[in-house]
Write an enzyme that holds these catalytic residues in place. Structure first.
Site, PDB file in Angstrom:
ATOM      1  N   LEU A  95       0.828  -1.204   0.000  1.00 39.47           N
ATOM      2  CA  LEU A  95       0.000   0.000   0.000  1.00 39.47           C
ATOM      3  C   LEU A  95       0.870   1.266   0.000  1.00 39.47           C
ATOM      4  CD1 LEU A  95      -2.713  -1.215   2.538  1.00 39.47           C
ATOM      5  CD2 LEU A  95      -2.827  -1.231   0.038  1.00 39.47           C
ATOM      6  N   HIS A 136       6.515  -9.751   5.014  1.00 36.81           N
ATOM      7  CA  HIS A 136       6.467  -8.441   4.340  1.00 36.81           C
ATOM      8  C   HIS A 136       6.228  -7.338   5.377  1.00 36.81           C
ATOM      9  CE1 HIS A 136       4.848  -5.732   0.961  1.00 36.81           C
ATOM     10  NE2 HIS A 136       4.429  -5.129   2.065  1.00 36.81           N
ATOM     11  N   GLU A 137       5.275  -7.573   6.278  1.00 37.08           N
ATOM     12  CA  GLU A 137       4.938  -6.548   7.290  1.00 37.08           C
ATOM     13  C   GLU A 137       6.061  -6.402   8.310  1.00 37.08           C
ATOM     14  OE1 GLU A 137       2.608  -4.736   6.474  1.00 37.08           O
ATOM     15  OE2 GLU A 137       1.574  -6.055   5.075  1.00 37.08           O
ATOM     16  N   HIS A 140       8.585  -4.031   7.144  1.00 36.95           N
ATOM     17  CA  HIS A 140       8.230  -2.618   7.378  1.00 36.95           C
ATOM     18  C   HIS A 140       8.708  -2.165   8.754  1.00 36.95           C
ATOM     19  CE1 HIS A 140       5.906  -1.408   3.906  1.00 36.95           C
ATOM     20  NE2 HIS A 140       5.079  -2.433   3.983  1.00 36.95           N
TER      21      HIS A 140
HETATM   22  O1  K1U Z   1       1.349  -2.494   2.225  1.00 35.56           O
HETATM   23  C1  K1U Z   1       1.230  -3.564   2.792  1.00 35.56           C
HETATM   24  O2  K1U Z   1       2.101  -3.937   3.560  1.00 35.56           O
HETATM   25  C2  K1U Z   1       0.029  -4.391   2.524  1.00 35.56           C
HETATM   26  C3  K1U Z   1       0.197  -5.384   1.395  1.00 35.56           C
HETATM   27  C4  K1U Z   1       0.470  -6.737   2.004  1.00 35.56           C
HETATM   28  C5  K1U Z   1       1.044  -7.786   1.118  1.00 35.56           C
HETATM   29  C6  K1U Z   1       0.519  -8.083  -0.120  1.00 35.56           C
HETATM   30  C7  K1U Z   1       1.041  -9.103  -0.891  1.00 35.56           C
HETATM   31  C8  K1U Z   1       2.087  -9.833  -0.411  1.00 35.56           C
HETATM   32  C9  K1U Z   1       2.618  -9.547   0.804  1.00 35.56           C
HETATM   33  C10 K1U Z   1       2.078  -8.540   1.582  1.00 35.56           C
HETATM   34  C11 K1U Z   1      -1.095  -5.394   0.592  1.00 35.56           C
HETATM   35  O3  K1U Z   1      -2.121  -5.689   1.092  1.00 35.56           O
HETATM   36  S1  K1U Z   1      -1.015  -4.932  -1.075  1.00 35.56           S
HETATM   37  C12 K1U Z   1      -2.687  -5.186  -1.649  1.00 35.56           C
HETATM   38  C13 K1U Z   1      -3.047  -6.618  -1.827  1.00 35.56           C
HETATM   39  O4  K1U Z   1      -2.179  -7.463  -1.885  1.00 35.56           O
HETATM   40  C14 K1U Z   1      -4.472  -7.016  -1.930  1.00 35.56           C
HETATM   41  C15 K1U Z   1      -5.480  -6.093  -1.925  1.00 35.56           C
HETATM   42  C16 K1U Z   1      -6.806  -6.515  -2.020  1.00 35.56           C
HETATM   43  C17 K1U Z   1      -7.112  -7.837  -2.121  1.00 35.56           C
HETATM   44  C18 K1U Z   1      -6.115  -8.771  -2.134  1.00 35.56           C
HETATM   45  C19 K1U Z   1      -4.788  -8.367  -2.043  1.00 35.56           C
HETATM   46 ZN    ZN Z   2       3.938  -3.150   2.422  1.00 35.33          ZN
END
Ligand code: K1U
Ligand code: ZN
Length: 171
Positions: A95, A136-137, A140
């Site tokens: 995001l 991933h989180e 951060h």
């Molecule tokens: O920004 C973030 O940390 C959130 C990120 C988390 C993430 C996604 C994919 C792999 C690892 C970690 C997201 O949520 S990006 C958006 C996304 O993946 C999504 C949005 C809506 C429906 C399904 C997926």
């Molecule tokens: Zn992220």
């Protein structure tokens, strides 16, 4: 509850290491509620506190699909205690790097110690998308975003695209 603005690259805040939370009180719980609302509104499947401007070691995650019941998970002061030798590749988004995606390789499974919404100590053994999302989180919280795993050239391209996107949204 409130939807909070999400910080995007190249904001220097995203490079900072977050600090442990000392006590899970109502202020922390209200912030967790705001984070969850912000994540659902984005929409996303995870969010770290730093992405909404707070340097606390806090994550929220919900990987339930649209046809499943919501399953919000709250991680306070999470610590990865074990990762598998097997790796998975996932086409990750973020995001804080809107509309950009890249394949990232991470351990397929992990174990995490954390404190939950009620202040209780917990442990989870995660695999699949949950393991990817937790790692991933967790990145951060340590000032790392997924484009840091790419070459300098590719990273620069992603950052320029996000800057353009943000500029266009502001106009
Ligand atoms: O920004 C973030 O940390 C959130 C990120 C988390 C993430 C996604 C994919 C792999 C690892 C970690 C997201 O949520 S990006 C958006 C996304 O993946 C999504 C949005 C809506 C429906 C399904 C997926
Ligand atoms: Zn992220």
């Amino acid at each position: 509850m409130a939807i909070l603005p999400i910080v995007t690259v190249p904001d220097p805040l995203l490079k900072k290491v977050s600090e442990p939370v000392e006590k899970v009180d109502d202020k922390v719980r209200a912030f967790l509620d705001d984070m969850l609302e912000t994540m659902y509104a984005a929409p996303g499947i995870g969010l770290a506190a730093v992405q909404v401007g707070k340097l606390w070691r806090i994550l929220v995650i919900d990987i339930a699909s649209d046809d499943e019941e919501p399953n919000p998970m709250y991680f306070i002061n999470p610590v990865i205690t074990w990762t598998s030798e097997e790796f998975n590749t996932y086409n990750e988004g973020c995001l804080s790097i809107p509309e950009q995606y890249a394949d990232v390789e991470r351990p397929a499974e992990c174990k995490v110690d954390f404190i939950d919404y009620n202040g209780d100590e917990k442990e989870i053994h995660a695999d699949g998308l949950l393991a990817t999302c937790i790692q991933h989180e967790m990145d951060h919280l340590n000032g790392v975003v997924f484009i840091d795993y790419l070459s300098k050239i590719k990273r620069g391209i992603y950052v320029r695209k996000v800057k353009k996107l943000v500029r266009e949204k502001e106009e």
